[in-house]
Design an enzyme around this catalytic site. Structure first.
Site, PDB file in Angstrom:
ATOM      1  N   LYS A 101      68.382  37.147  -2.983  1.00 31.94           N
ATOM      2  CA  LYS A 101      68.651  38.275  -3.873  1.00 31.94           C
ATOM      3  C   LYS A 101      68.718  39.620  -3.159  1.00 31.94           C
ATOM      4  O   LYS A 101      69.447  40.524  -3.587  1.00 31.94           O
ATOM      5  CB  LYS A 101      67.588  38.333  -4.977  1.00 31.94           C
ATOM      6  CG  LYS A 101      67.607  37.150  -5.940  1.00 31.94           C
ATOM      7  CD  LYS A 101      68.847  37.136  -6.818  1.00 31.94           C
ATOM      8  CE  LYS A 101      68.763  36.071  -7.887  1.00 31.94           C
ATOM      9  NZ  LYS A 101      69.956  36.048  -8.760  1.00 31.94           N
ATOM     10  N   GLU A 123      67.574  43.197 -14.827  1.00 31.04           N
ATOM     11  CA  GLU A 123      66.861  42.101 -15.468  1.00 31.04           C
ATOM     12  C   GLU A 123      66.387  41.137 -14.389  1.00 31.04           C
ATOM     13  O   GLU A 123      66.873  41.168 -13.263  1.00 31.04           O
ATOM     14  CB  GLU A 123      67.786  41.372 -16.439  1.00 31.04           C
ATOM     15  CG  GLU A 123      68.710  40.323 -15.805  1.00 31.04           C
ATOM     16  CD  GLU A 123      69.677  40.851 -14.749  1.00 31.04           C
ATOM     17  OE1 GLU A 123      69.971  40.100 -13.799  1.00 31.04           O
ATOM     18  OE2 GLU A 123      70.140  42.008 -14.863  1.00 31.04           O
ATOM     19  N   SER A 388      68.108  28.711  -1.436  1.00 29.40           N
ATOM     20  CA  SER A 388      68.248  30.098  -1.887  1.00 29.40           C
ATOM     21  C   SER A 388      66.942  30.868  -1.986  1.00 29.40           C
ATOM     22  O   SER A 388      66.948  32.097  -2.013  1.00 29.40           O
ATOM     23  CB  SER A 388      68.962  30.129  -3.244  1.00 29.40           C
ATOM     24  OG  SER A 388      68.270  29.320  -4.185  1.00 29.40           O
TER      25      SER A 388
END
Length: 405
Positions: A101, A123, A388
């Site tokens: 991210k 969010e 990830s």
């Protein structure tokens, strides 16, 4: 490579088009009072983010702050256990903050700084996007509001603590199912009121244009690195690449490096508890075309045509739609989208930990689970999995619900 008259040599110049569409998917279905804000972000992206100054600063941040490039690890023991297909993982769990991210959050926050914004809004589901944006905000000295569903706040307590330590304001959303979809709803409402002084940093390849394009482009560093690293490591390309898909940011990051190669590409959605509506979040497998959160894609709908309730053991995947580019690539046939359920995912979580010393995020465990099944079918060759994120955030929840296996 050409599929259905799509030349993947020039794919990224063609898609999205100037209105933000990937074929019929994407666009910007937003209130009139937000159109000016989206146009401002789009113009800033095409000017500021393409400048050598911006690119140089982002590269320096990735190298000296994020710790990029992240490595590729060969899963030797797991490969042997499965019969000989060689499995590898792209280690986004080793990216600063523990997931992919930060790749787009640092880019979005840097853009906010260049635009003169004072705050970032977002969010989060699993909390990794929230932690990454809180980190970026702290790095650049920006205010940060993170909207998170009450259910996810309870499941992801470690990441909630991290966000608060980093100085973010974590706002609990208790409406509806109190998960990711509701968090997005609340964040958009807040952004409508504050867009002049802040930027909405969406957490995946979803939302109105230009967000699916921006997040994909910032995440493409994963695929660019992985392709070069795999060639250097093995002398050839992988036979297949695999990534989990909720909104789809980590997947588009990896896939972007291989779209023009003779490589099979697999996106893995969460089947959850089963095929009944409300028991899964596999929109591409079971959804139909629809508009939500400002973009047209494939979504799961209830009897009234509204976004349906969804479920996944992974908080970062329980979203009733998927990024428009994933819908487009599915229709083209370039990427195959399939599912794994909760039981398969948790089995992969423990298997990777015990055989390879890597505790994966539950989201990433979906990709690991699918690759394990795929390896048994292939019999030979190689598979590259996008790991990830790391599973630190999930351990308390997994132990409470499943025990230690």
């Amino acid at each position: 490579m050409k599929i259905q008259n799509i030349d993947f040599d020039t794919y990224f110049k063609q898609y999205p088009d100037k209105n933000g569409f990937f074929g019929k998917y994407g666009g910007a279905y937003i209130p009139d009072d937000l159109k000016k804000a989206m146009e401002e972000i789009t113009e800033a992206y095409y000017t500021i983010c393409k400048s050598s100054k911006f690119i140089s600063e982002l590269r320096q941040i990735r190298r000296d702050f994020q710790g990029r490039p992240t490595p590729i690890s060969h899963l030797d023991r797991l490969s042997t256990e499965l019969g000989g297909v060689q499995l590898y993982v792209k280690r986004e769990d080793l990216n600063h903050t523990g997931a992919h991210k930060l790749n787009h959050c640092m880019g979005e926050a840097l853009l906010a700084k260049y635009m003169g914004k004072k705050k970032v809004i977002a969010e989060t589901g699993a909390g990794q996007h929230g932690v990454a944006l809180a980190t970026a905000a702290a790095y650049f000295g920006l205010e940060c509001d993170i909207y998170m569903g009450a259910v996810d706040i309870k499941k992801q307590a470690p990441n909630v603590a991290r966000m608060k330590i980093l100085g973010a304001n974590v706002i609990e959303v208790s409406e509806g199912l109190a998960t990711l979809k509701e968090a997005v709803d609340a964040a958009f409402v807040a952004y409508c009121k504050e867009y002049k002084d802040c930027i909405y940093c969406i957490g995946s390849t979803v939302g109105p244009h230009p967000f699916p394009m921006m997040v994909r482009d910032f995440q493409s560093v994963v695929g660019i690195e992985a392709r070069e690293q795999f060639l250097n490591l093995t002398g050839e390309l992988p036979d297949a690449v695999v990534a989990c898909v909720g909104g789809g940011s980590n997947a588009m990051g990896l896939f972007s490096g291989f779209l023009n190669d003779p490589v099979d590409i697999y996106g893995v959605e969460p089947l959850g508890r089963g095929k009944t509506l409300g028991d899964h979040a596999a929109s591409l497998a079971y959804g139909t075309e629809g508009i939500m959160h400002g973009f047209n894609s494939i979504m799961l709908k209830d009897e009234n045509g509204e976004p349906a309730p969804v479920y996944s053991v992974a908080s970062g995947l329980d979203y009733p739609s998927s990024g428009p580019e994933h819908a487009f690539l599915r229709d083209l046939g370039r990427v195959k989208y399939d599912v794994v359920n909760d039981d398969e995912t948790i089995h992969a979580f423990f298997t990777l930990a015990k055989l390879e010393g890597i505790i994966p995020a539950i989201e990433s465990s979906h990709a690991v689970a699918y690759a394990m099944k795929l390896a048994k079918k292939m019999g030979k060759g190689s598979i590259l999995i996008n790991l990830s994120g790391r599973g630190d955030k999930d351990m308390d929840y997994v132990i409470e619900k499943y025990g230690i296996r």
